[in-house]
Design a protein around this motif. Structure first.
Motif, mmCIF file in Angstrom:
data_model
loop_
_atom_site.group_PDB
_atom_site.id
_atom_site.type_symbol
_atom_site.label_atom_id
_atom_site.label_comp_id
_atom_site.label_asym_id
_atom_site.label_seq_id
_atom_site.Cartn_x
_atom_site.Cartn_y
_atom_site.Cartn_z
ATOM 1 N N ASP A 1 0.997 -0.978 -0.523
ATOM 2 C CA ASP A 1 -0.349 0.209 0.309
ATOM 3 C C ASP A 1 0.331 1.397 0.230
ATOM 4 N N ALA A 2 0.868 2.408 -0.023
ATOM 5 C CA ALA A 2 1.358 3.603 -1.115
ATOM 6 C C ALA A 2 0.140 5.183 -0.688
ATOM 7 N N LYS A 3 0.679 5.624 0.012
ATOM 8 C CA LYS A 3 -0.594 6.963 0.185
ATOM 9 C C LYS A 3 -0.679 7.566 -1.291
ATOM 10 N N ASP A 4 -0.133 7.726 -1.972
ATOM 11 C CA ASP A 4 0.398 8.481 -3.562
ATOM 12 C C ASP A 4 0.969 7.603 -4.528
ATOM 13 N N GLU A 5 1.052 8.087 -5.975
ATOM 14 C CA GLU A 5 2.157 7.851 -6.863
ATOM 15 C C GLU A 5 3.895 7.507 -6.540
ATOM 16 N N LYS A 6 3.486 8.951 -5.734
ATOM 17 C CA LYS A 6 4.964 9.825 -5.801
ATOM 18 C C LYS A 6 5.792 8.143 -4.525
ATOM 19 N N GLU A 7 4.532 7.738 -3.652
ATOM 20 C CA GLU A 7 5.319 7.230 -2.285
ATOM 21 C C GLU A 7 5.409 5.265 -2.757
ATOM 22 N N ALA A 8 4.291 4.925 -4.168
ATOM 23 C CA ALA A 8 3.980 4.345 -4.439
ATOM 24 C C ALA A 8 5.843 3.854 -5.758
ATOM 25 N N ALA A 9 6.074 4.495 -6.526
ATOM 26 C CA ALA A 9 7.035 4.454 -6.867
ATOM 27 C C ALA A 9 8.681 4.653 -6.723
ATOM 28 N N ILE B 1 12.158 -6.303 -11.113
ATOM 29 C CA ILE B 1 11.619 -5.787 -12.410
ATOM 30 C C ILE B 1 10.721 -4.955 -12.056
ATOM 31 N N LEU B 2 11.342 -3.432 -12.351
ATOM 32 C CA LEU B 2 10.077 -2.296 -12.615
ATOM 33 C C LEU B 2 9.287 -2.276 -13.226
ATOM 34 N N MET B 3 8.219 -2.302 -13.049
ATOM 35 C CA MET B 3 7.238 -1.946 -14.079
ATOM 36 C C MET B 3 6.621 -0.676 -13.547
ATOM 37 N N LYS B 4 6.101 0.714 -15.092
ATOM 38 C CA LYS B 4 5.587 1.839 -14.784
ATOM 39 C C LYS B 4 4.214 1.733 -14.333
ATOM 40 N N GLY B 5 3.628 0.689 -15.074
ATOM 41 C CA GLY B 5 2.248 1.319 -14.416
ATOM 42 C C GLY B 5 1.253 1.976 -14.937
ATOM 43 N N LEU B 6 0.188 2.876 -14.179
ATOM 44 C CA LEU B 6 -0.450 4.287 -14.424
ATOM 45 C C LEU B 6 0.282 5.252 -14.095
ATOM 46 N N VAL B 7 1.546 5.125 -13.375
ATOM 47 C CA VAL B 7 2.285 5.977 -12.682
ATOM 48 C C VAL B 7 2.595 7.342 -13.374
ATOM 49 N N SER C 1 4.558 9.626 -15.570
ATOM 50 C CA SER C 1 6.093 9.108 -16.073
ATOM 51 C C SER C 1 7.368 9.914 -15.749
ATOM 52 N N SER C 2 6.690 11.655 -15.067
ATOM 53 C CA SER C 2 7.959 11.696 -13.854
ATOM 54 C C SER C 2 7.920 11.246 -12.944
ATOM 55 N N ILE C 3 6.691 11.039 -12.635
ATOM 56 C CA ILE C 3 7.026 10.629 -10.888
ATOM 57 C C ILE C 3 7.911 9.355 -11.048
ATOM 58 N N LEU D 1 9.973 8.575 -12.821
ATOM 59 C CA LEU D 1 11.510 8.256 -13.116
ATOM 60 C C LEU D 1 12.453 9.050 -12.041
ATOM 61 N N LYS D 2 11.963 9.859 -11.662
ATOM 62 C CA LYS D 2 12.179 11.115 -10.174
ATOM 63 C C LYS D 2 12.895 9.833 -9.278
ATOM 64 N N ALA D 3 11.999 8.043 -9.060
ATOM 65 C CA ALA D 3 12.182 7.725 -8.307
ATOM 66 C C ALA D 3 13.109 6.416 -9.019
ATOM 67 N N VAL D 4 13.540 6.426 -9.631
ATOM 68 C CA VAL D 4 14.462 5.409 -10.803
ATOM 69 C C VAL D 4 16.085 6.039 -10.694
ATOM 70 N N LEU D 5 15.672 7.332 -10.945
ATOM 71 C CA LEU D 5 17.309 8.429 -10.402
ATOM 72 C C LEU D 5 17.351 8.338 -8.991
ATOM 73 N N ASN D 6 16.573 8.743 -8.313
ATOM 74 C CA ASN D 6 16.574 8.891 -7.079
ATOM 75 C C ASN D 6 18.092 8.562 -6.798
ATOM 76 N N GLU D 7 19.012 9.882 -5.957
ATOM 77 C CA GLU D 7 20.330 9.139 -5.483
ATOM 78 C C GLU D 7 20.179 8.512 -4.035
ATOM 79 N N GLU D 8 19.475 7.949 -3.032
ATOM 80 C CA GLU D 8 19.754 6.821 -2.499
ATOM 81 C C GLU D 8 19.020 5.518 -2.371
#
Length: 111
Positions: free
Chosen positions: A2-10, A24-30, A32-34, A36-43
């Motif tokens: 469960d996640a509160k929003d798209e950002k947390e889910a991604a 595997i990471l699957m995008k789904g309905l999130v 694209s900018s959210i 990709l921000k998760a994929v590029l997260n520095e941590e």
């Protein structure tokens, strides 16, 4: 999960791949900018130092095999080196998915 929003889910899904809990990471309905921000997260992101590209999987009715295409607009004006890296990324992904010798066709779009 469960996640509160798209950002947390991604971010949570990306962290699962980063930590080896998913393959595997699957995008789904999130958005694209959210995504990709998760994929590029520095941590917890998935940075490798290579050019980032994506791989899409298509199940086409009447075809026995799955079809794949890579980088459908993510890198909008790749030079030759970028095109080589996109191809390498796709082939490496297919190897990881169990396709030892994929057949490749190169296409260039003109919009």
């Amino acid at each position: 999960m469960d996640a509160k929003d798209e950002k947390e889910a991604a971010l949570s899904a990306t962290k699962c791949v980063h930590d080896g809990k998913a393959n595997i990471l699957m995008k789904g309905l999130v958005n694209s900018s959210i995504f990709l921000k998760a994929v590029l997260n520095e941590e917890v992101g998935l940075r490798t130092g290579k050019l980032l590209s994506h791989l899409a999987v298509l199940e086409i009715p009447g075809c026995e095999k799955l079809s794949y295409f890579t980088d459908g607009g993510m890198n909008t004006a790749p030079d030759l080196e970028a095109k080589k890296q996109i191809l390498t990324n796709g082939i490496e992904a297919l190897h990881a998915l169990g396709t030892p010798c994929p057949n490749v066709a190169l296409l260039t779009a003109n919009e």
